[in-house]
Scaffold this motif. Structure first.
Motif, PDB file in Angstrom:
ATOM      1  N   ARG A  27       0.828  -1.203   0.000  1.00 15.39           N
ATOM      2  CA  ARG A  27       0.000   0.000   0.000  1.00 15.39           C
ATOM      3  C   ARG A  27       0.864   1.256   0.000  1.00 15.39           C
ATOM      4  O   ARG A  27       0.582   2.221  -0.723  1.00 15.39           O
ATOM      5  N   ARG A  28       1.928   1.234   0.786  1.00 17.75           N
ATOM      6  CA  ARG A  28       2.836   2.386   0.808  1.00 17.75           C
ATOM      7  C   ARG A  28       3.493   2.579  -0.557  1.00 17.75           C
ATOM      8  O   ARG A  28       3.552   3.688  -1.090  1.00 17.75           O
ATOM      9  N   ASP A  29       3.995   1.497  -1.145  1.00 18.10           N
ATOM     10  CA  ASP A  29       4.682   1.587  -2.439  1.00 18.10           C
ATOM     11  C   ASP A  29       3.743   2.070  -3.539  1.00 18.10           C
ATOM     12  O   ASP A  29       4.130   2.883  -4.384  1.00 18.10           O
ATOM     13  N   ASN A  34       4.196   5.486  -5.656  1.00 13.75           N
ATOM     14  CA  ASN A  34       3.840   5.407  -7.072  1.00 13.75           C
ATOM     15  C   ASN A  34       2.805   6.448  -7.475  1.00 13.75           C
ATOM     16  O   ASN A  34       2.926   7.104  -8.513  1.00 13.75           O
ATOM     17  N   MET A  35       1.755   6.621  -6.654  1.00 14.81           N
ATOM     18  CA  MET A  35       0.645   7.500  -7.029  1.00 14.81           C
ATOM     19  C   MET A  35       0.710   8.877  -6.369  1.00 14.81           C
ATOM     20  O   MET A  35      -0.042   9.778  -6.732  1.00 14.81           O
ATOM     21  N   GLY A  36       1.604   9.037  -5.393  1.00 13.65           N
ATOM     22  CA  GLY A  36       1.784  10.342  -4.788  1.00 13.65           C
ATOM     23  C   GLY A  36       0.681  10.788  -3.850  1.00 13.65           C
ATOM     24  O   GLY A  36       0.509  11.990  -3.608  1.00 13.65           O
ATOM     25  N   TRP A  37      -0.080   9.837  -3.287  1.00 11.08           N
ATOM     26  CA  TRP A  37      -1.155  10.209  -2.362  1.00 11.08           C
ATOM     27  C   TRP A  37      -0.555  10.739  -1.065  1.00 11.08           C
ATOM     28  O   TRP A  37       0.487  10.263  -0.592  1.00 11.08           O
ATOM     29  N   ASN A  38      -1.231  11.713  -0.468  1.00 12.27           N
ATOM     30  CA  ASN A  38      -0.795  12.296   0.791  1.00 12.27           C
ATOM     31  C   ASN A  38      -1.363  11.485   1.950  1.00 12.27           C
ATOM     32  O   ASN A  38      -2.383  11.832   2.542  1.00 12.27           O
ATOM     33  N   LEU A  39      -0.702  10.370   2.254  1.00 13.98           N
ATOM     34  CA  LEU A  39      -1.153   9.458   3.296  1.00 13.98           C
ATOM     35  C   LEU A  39      -0.066   9.289   4.345  1.00 13.98           C
ATOM     36  O   LEU A  39       1.115   9.530   4.084  1.00 13.98           O
ATOM     37  N   PHE A  40      -0.465   8.826   5.515  1.00 14.17           N
ATOM     38  CA  PHE A  40       0.499   8.589   6.589  1.00 14.17           C
ATOM     39  C   PHE A  40       1.317   7.336   6.286  1.00 14.17           C
ATOM     40  O   PHE A  40       0.788   6.334   5.806  1.00 14.17           O
ATOM     41  N   GLU A  41       2.604   7.410   6.578  1.00 18.25           N
ATOM     42  CA  GLU A  41       3.469   6.231   6.456  1.00 18.25           C
ATOM     43  C   GLU A  41       4.452   6.196   7.609  1.00 18.25           C
ATOM     44  O   GLU A  41       4.849   7.230   8.156  1.00 18.25           O
ATOM     45  N   SER A  42       4.823   4.988   7.980  1.00 20.81           N
ATOM     46  CA  SER A  42       5.816   4.802   9.040  1.00 20.81           C
ATOM     47  C   SER A  42       6.458   3.439   8.856  1.00 20.81           C
ATOM     48  O   SER A  42       5.773   2.465   8.528  1.00 20.81           O
ATOM     49  N   MET A  43       7.757   3.384   9.014  1.00 19.04           N
ATOM     50  CA  MET A  43       8.511   2.130   8.909  1.00 19.04           C
ATOM     51  C   MET A  43       8.248   1.408   7.586  1.00 19.04           C
ATOM     52  O   MET A  43       8.169   0.190   7.531  1.00 19.04           O
ATOM     53  N   GLY A  44       8.094   2.178   6.523  1.00 16.21           N
ATOM     54  CA  GLY A  44       7.892   1.604   5.197  1.00 16.21           C
ATOM     55  C   GLY A  44       6.498   1.083   4.944  1.00 16.21           C
ATOM     56  O   GLY A  44       6.270   0.403   3.942  1.00 16.21           O
TER      57      GLY A  44
END
Length: 200
Positions: A27-29, A34-44
């Motif tokens: 989901r992060r990748d 890939n799509m540039g969505w402004n979403l939260f991410e942590s630890m990959g």
């Protein structure tokens, strides 16, 4: 290509945690890198307020590698500040999604939401629809065992044609709306009307 599908329930102490982590990494990748969505991410990993023990994840994988996934949540989910993604968007609670996306509000133990559908960009195009349909089949099988009668999904309207070509009677459950990445709508799948599901 042969895919396996697995259901990940965080309440199950025997789950394969590596598949769950790969799901969040995919989901992060896809959504962020890939799509540039402004979403939260942590630890990959990408995860949000709906990734709780109430959520079920359906994962398609081959040789230990996750190639696709989706998240399932009952539409009577209520965590106080949030319900489920489609309803919260419908009510104008999610800044990056349009409001008024459903024909009517749905809050029922008989209806589940499918969200965060992710298919690996590395998967060849010719296998994508097969993987998508296998994810849908496993989602229907699992939720039907829990007493569900319908499934809602927020996706591109083009998926309606893909489903119908494969005997799945999905239909629009709200308007087609524009957002940054193109058109979206809520599609609804009522199990009783989709006689081809068992043959996918």
């Amino acid at each position: 290509m042969d895919f396996r599908t697995s259901v990940i329930d965080l309440k199950d102490t025997c789950i394969d945690h590596s598949l769950y982590v790969q799901c969040l990494q995919l989901r992060r990748d896809l959504f962020i890198a890939n799509m540039g969505w402004n979403l939260f991410e942590s630890m990959g990993c990408e995860y949000d307020q709906y990734d709780t023990p109430a959520a079920i994840h359906v994962v398609a994988h081959a040789e230990g590698q996750v190639l696709g996934c989706m998240r399932l949540l009952r539409t009577d989910n209520d965590q106080g500040a949030v319900t489920y993604m489609i309803l919260d968007a419908h009510l104008g609670r999610i800044p990056n999604l349009p409001s008024g996306i459903m024909t009517s509000e749905v809050r029922s133990k008989d209806v589940w939401e499918a969200s965060r559908l992710a298919i690996s960009p590395a998967l060849p195009t010719k296998y994508r629809n097969t993987l998508l349909l296998q994810l849908i089949q496993r989602a229907v099988t699992h939720t039907e065992q829990q007493g569900a009668k319908s499934l809602l999904g927020l996706m591109n309207p083009a998926f309606e044609r893909i489903f119908k070509r494969n005997g799945i009677d999905a239909y629009k459950f709200g308007p087609i709306l524009e957002q940054r990445d193109g058109r979206i709508c809520v599609l609804r799948l009522d199990y009783a009307s989709s006689v081809a599901l068992a043959s996918i």
